[in-house]
Design a protein around this motif. Structure first.
Motif, PDB file in Angstrom:
ATOM      1  N   PHE A  38      26.333 -13.292 -24.263  1.00 41.81           N
ATOM      2  CA  PHE A  38      26.774 -12.118 -23.701  1.00 41.81           C
ATOM      3  C   PHE A  38      26.556 -10.879 -24.742  1.00 41.81           C
ATOM      4  O   PHE A  38      27.393 -10.908 -25.701  1.00 41.81           O
ATOM      5  CB  PHE A  38      28.565 -12.197 -23.499  1.00 41.81           C
ATOM      6  CG  PHE A  38      28.830 -11.074 -22.376  1.00 41.81           C
ATOM      7  CD1 PHE A  38      28.566 -10.957 -21.241  1.00 41.81           C
ATOM      8  CD2 PHE A  38      29.424  -9.967 -23.179  1.00 41.81           C
ATOM      9  CE1 PHE A  38      28.940  -9.930 -20.294  1.00 41.81           C
ATOM     10  CE2 PHE A  38      29.739  -8.899 -22.140  1.00 41.81           C
ATOM     11  CZ  PHE A  38      29.532  -8.875 -20.811  1.00 41.81           C
ATOM     12  N   ASP A  39      25.508 -10.164 -24.484  1.00 37.49           N
ATOM     13  CA  ASP A  39      25.155  -9.124 -25.223  1.00 37.49           C
ATOM     14  C   ASP A  39      24.330  -7.826 -24.419  1.00 37.49           C
ATOM     15  O   ASP A  39      23.195  -7.798 -24.467  1.00 37.49           O
ATOM     16  CB  ASP A  39      24.342  -9.626 -26.284  1.00 37.49           C
ATOM     17  CG  ASP A  39      24.044  -8.529 -27.424  1.00 37.49           C
ATOM     18  OD1 ASP A  39      24.814  -7.440 -27.416  1.00 37.49           O
ATOM     19  OD2 ASP A  39      23.264  -8.590 -28.139  1.00 37.49           O
ATOM     20  N   PRO A  40      25.031  -7.083 -23.505  1.00 32.54           N
ATOM     21  CA  PRO A  40      24.723  -6.262 -22.498  1.00 32.54           C
ATOM     22  C   PRO A  40      24.177  -5.143 -23.428  1.00 32.54           C
ATOM     23  O   PRO A  40      24.864  -3.794 -23.433  1.00 32.54           O
ATOM     24  CB  PRO A  40      25.586  -5.915 -21.615  1.00 32.54           C
ATOM     25  CG  PRO A  40      26.818  -6.179 -22.406  1.00 32.54           C
ATOM     26  CD  PRO A  40      26.455  -7.328 -23.148  1.00 32.54           C
ATOM     27  N   LYS A  41      22.936  -4.945 -23.834  1.00 31.81           N
ATOM     28  CA  LYS A  41      22.416  -3.829 -24.723  1.00 31.81           C
ATOM     29  C   LYS A  41      22.191  -2.714 -23.633  1.00 31.81           C
ATOM     30  O   LYS A  41      21.998  -1.496 -24.319  1.00 31.81           O
ATOM     31  CB  LYS A  41      21.229  -4.539 -25.402  1.00 31.81           C
ATOM     32  CG  LYS A  41      21.396  -5.262 -26.690  1.00 31.81           C
ATOM     33  CD  LYS A  41      19.853  -5.642 -27.115  1.00 31.81           C
ATOM     34  CE  LYS A  41      20.467  -6.419 -28.697  1.00 31.81           C
ATOM     35  NZ  LYS A  41      21.177  -7.466 -28.503  1.00 31.81           N
ATOM     36  N   LYS A  42      21.959  -2.817 -22.364  1.00 32.74           N
ATOM     37  CA  LYS A  42      21.785  -1.645 -21.564  1.00 32.74           C
ATOM     38  C   LYS A  42      23.074  -1.054 -21.007  1.00 32.74           C
ATOM     39  O   LYS A  42      22.837  -0.333 -20.005  1.00 32.74           O
ATOM     40  CB  LYS A  42      20.787  -1.867 -20.487  1.00 32.74           C
ATOM     41  CG  LYS A  42      19.282  -2.418 -21.335  1.00 32.74           C
ATOM     42  CD  LYS A  42      18.227  -2.505 -20.117  1.00 32.74           C
ATOM     43  CE  LYS A  42      16.974  -2.913 -20.839  1.00 32.74           C
ATOM     44  NZ  LYS A  42      15.876  -2.945 -19.855  1.00 32.74           N
ATOM     45  N   PHE A  43      24.242  -1.604 -21.381  1.00 29.31           N
ATOM     46  CA  PHE A  43      25.544  -1.250 -20.751  1.00 29.31           C
ATOM     47  C   PHE A  43      25.719   0.253 -20.932  1.00 29.31           C
ATOM     48  O   PHE A  43      25.727   0.620 -22.152  1.00 29.31           O
ATOM     49  CB  PHE A  43      26.715  -2.053 -21.405  1.00 29.31           C
ATOM     50  CG  PHE A  43      28.023  -1.769 -20.981  1.00 29.31           C
ATOM     51  CD1 PHE A  43      28.381  -1.652 -19.690  1.00 29.31           C
ATOM     52  CD2 PHE A  43      28.740  -1.490 -22.199  1.00 29.31           C
ATOM     53  CE1 PHE A  43      29.679  -1.357 -19.472  1.00 29.31           C
ATOM     54  CE2 PHE A  43      30.093  -1.123 -21.823  1.00 29.31           C
ATOM     55  CZ  PHE A  43      30.506  -0.838 -20.289  1.00 29.31           C
ATOM     56  N   ASN A  44      25.849   0.811 -20.042  1.00 30.87           N
ATOM     57  CA  ASN A  44      26.188   2.685 -20.050  1.00 30.87           C
ATOM     58  C   ASN A  44      27.223   2.784 -19.003  1.00 30.87           C
ATOM     59  O   ASN A  44      26.846   3.349 -18.017  1.00 30.87           O
ATOM     60  CB  ASN A  44      24.879   3.266 -19.875  1.00 30.87           C
ATOM     61  CG  ASN A  44      25.057   4.795 -19.985  1.00 30.87           C
ATOM     62  OD1 ASN A  44      26.186   5.343 -19.988  1.00 30.87           O
ATOM     63  ND2 ASN A  44      23.909   5.435 -19.970  1.00 30.87           N
ATOM     64  N   PRO A  45      28.511   2.499 -19.300  1.00 28.35           N
ATOM     65  CA  PRO A  45      29.573   2.889 -18.497  1.00 28.35           C
ATOM     66  C   PRO A  45      29.611   4.522 -17.953  1.00 28.35           C
ATOM     67  O   PRO A  45      30.201   4.632 -16.885  1.00 28.35           O
ATOM     68  CB  PRO A  45      30.711   2.642 -19.072  1.00 28.35           C
ATOM     69  CG  PRO A  45      30.405   2.776 -20.731  1.00 28.35           C
ATOM     70  CD  PRO A  45      29.174   2.182 -20.828  1.00 28.35           C
ATOM     71  N   THR A  46      29.175   5.360 -18.928  1.00 31.28           N
ATOM     72  CA  THR A  46      29.136   6.542 -18.471  1.00 31.28           C
ATOM     73  C   THR A  46      28.207   6.956 -17.206  1.00 31.28           C
ATOM     74  O   THR A  46      28.383   7.528 -16.252  1.00 31.28           O
ATOM     75  CB  THR A  46      28.618   7.535 -19.546  1.00 31.28           C
ATOM     76  OG1 THR A  46      29.544   7.460 -20.305  1.00 31.28           O
ATOM     77  CG2 THR A  46      28.480   9.100 -19.308  1.00 31.28           C
ATOM     78  N   GLU A  47      27.090   6.370 -16.980  1.00 29.19           N
ATOM     79  CA  GLU A  47      26.338   6.274 -15.862  1.00 29.19           C
ATOM     80  C   GLU A  47      26.870   5.744 -14.742  1.00 29.19           C
ATOM     81  O   GLU A  47      26.919   6.417 -13.588  1.00 29.19           O
ATOM     82  CB  GLU A  47      24.963   5.613 -16.360  1.00 29.19           C
ATOM     83  CG  GLU A  47      23.939   5.561 -15.085  1.00 29.19           C
ATOM     84  CD  GLU A  47      22.667   5.114 -15.472  1.00 29.19           C
ATOM     85  OE1 GLU A  47      21.979   4.544 -14.575  1.00 29.19           O
ATOM     86  OE2 GLU A  47      22.268   4.697 -16.693  1.00 29.19           O
TER      87      GLU A  47
END
Length: 453
Positions: A80-89
């Motif tokens: 589990f390593d979501p490098k494209k995680f962008n909660p702001t988007e």
């Protein structure tokens, strides 16, 4: 004979017990329920450690072999390593789409905690990502003014496995926290972390047996709105008839809650918009799910659907927020809502396709449930009804006439959303200074004489 002192003591004791019982909160506060109903539309987010497999969220553990369960618990956190995680988007997409609240799976049935917890090492902090995803999501959505909701499973497959309890859902007494003190204490510790470490939480979605937990949650936050466990929350279906409010319909965009990489046909934007309209006309809230991929991005299909919904919402949000249902929810393909202050009635005209009331054309309606008068005014949300682009000397005005059979409206669909003019989503008529009436049609009798049938 009882002494006077004993009687007084007994009365005082009973009064004290009664007072304490009255202090135990047993339901959502009415004013908070009203607040929740006005939110109308929310984003559900299902995300769990097994997203790397693209499996059904958590449920592959139920009935699985010990070897499978051990591998799940020991191996999956390593991936589990979501490098494209962008909660702001995510939050900006939700806000544009008209979503006023979010509900995130802080702990699904697997027991993996997507938050920083002291109760178990089976959590997001012990992954290559190593950060508190729940905090990042809450901070991003709160910044956009979106109400914060958490999903929490009282059943915990990891806890069951560690305590030699067969993994399943509500099949054994031990699956219920009320029958399992260890599980109850464990769940309460996690709820306390979630309800005290992240600022004010607005909504709690208890996906499982809530006895003892809902009362504990309210003791920590009396303003909390508990949805599932208290409200009716149908999944993947909308009732044929309006239900008693409050209620909330929960839907996926595709066929699964978590990201499914294979063979997952998605609903169209029009289908989702029409579902939103129907649910609101029937007095419910709509909780629409997204399932982020293992790298943290939303699927392009789901991103696109959110944008189509956003475009419709940009013009028509007024018809679904801070509204209530009417005594008759629809008239053929036209759904009704009414503003809470009863100043406006919204007639939401669903279309079978873009050729049904094509862009730049006029259509006439007889709204039999609307009683108009000389002061009745009708407008189209988002459109001024003065010009149609590129057409000179074209009459785009709205005409209305109150009649005995209902309000007659003649209007042009003139707002351009797509280059090819093939936008096929609902158009909303806003009606002022009119009354809604429920028609009482007497039953006709059928003659039985020969030849009458």
């Amino acid at each position: 004979m009882f002494s006077k002192k004993f009687v007084i003591l007994l009365i005082c004791t009973c009064f004290t017990i009664q007072t304490q019982a009255q202090k135990v909160q047993v339901n959502n506060k009415p004013e908070r329920v009203n607040w929740f109903q006005d939110l109308a539309f929310g984003m559900f987010i299902h995300w769990n450690v097994d997203v790397s497999l693209g499996a059904v969220i958590s449920h592959s553990m139920a009935g699985a072999s010990n070897e499978y369960v051990e591998k799940y618990i020991q191996e999956l956190p390593k991936y589990f390593d979501p490098k494209k995680f962008n909660p702001t988007e995510w939050a900006k997409n939700a806000k544009l789409a008209g979503m006023k609240y979010v509900v995130f799976t802080t702990k699904h049935h697997s027991g993996f905690c997507m938050f920083n917890t002291q109760t178990t090492p089976f959590n997001v902090m012990n992954t290559p990502y190593g950060k508190d995803i729940t905090k990042e999501i809450i901070d991003a959505f709160r910044k956009e003014g979106i109400a914060i909701g958490i999903y929490f499973s009282p059943e915990d497959f990891n806890y069951f496995h560690k305590n030699n309890i067969q993994i399943g859902r509500l099949q054994l007494p031990e699956h219920f926290p009320a029958n399992n003190k260890g599980l109850m204490d464990y769940d309460k510790k996690q709820l306390k972390e979630l309800l005290t470490n992240y600022g004010k939480i607005d909504i709690l979605f208890i996906d499982g047996p809530g006895d003892g937990l809902r009362e504990y949650a309210w003791s920590l936050n009396p303003e909390l709105v508990i949805t599932r466990d208290i409200m009716t929350t149908p999944e993947q279906n909308t009732p044929d008839e309006p239900m008693a409010r409050p209620w909330e319909a929960c839907y996926t965009m595709g066929t699964d809650w978590q990201y499914k990489p294979t063979n997952d046909p998605h609903k169209s934007g029009t289908e989702i918009i029409n579902m939103l309209v129907e649910i609101r006309a029937k007095g419910g809230n709509f909780l629409l799910n997204v399932g982020p991929k293992q790298d943290g991005e939303l699927q392009i299909e789901q991103q696109s659907l959110l944008q189509e919904i956003a475009l419709w919402n940009f013009a028509n949000a007024e018809a679904i927020h801070e509204v209530k249902p009417l005594s008759v929810v629809r008239e053929e393909n036209i759904w009704f809502t009414q503003s809470n202050d009863e100043k406006y009635i919204y007639a939401i005209v669903q279309r079978s396709g873009y050729e049904d009331w094509k862009y730049g054309t006029r259509k006439n309606f007889v709204l039999t449930h609307i009683e108009g008068n000389a002061n009745t005014k009708v407008s189209i949300l988002g459109y001024k009804s003065e010009l149609v682009e590129y057409k000179k000397d074209f009459d785009a005005k709205i005409y209305t006439a109150p009649t005995n059979i209902g309000l007659v409206v003649s209007a042009v669909n003139g707002q351009r959303f797509y280059t090819n003019n093939q936008w096929k989503n609902a158009v909303v008529l806003k009606i002022e200074n009119a009354k809604f009436r429920k028609l009482n049609t007497p039953k006709a009798s059928q003659s039985n004489i020969d030849g009458a049938k």
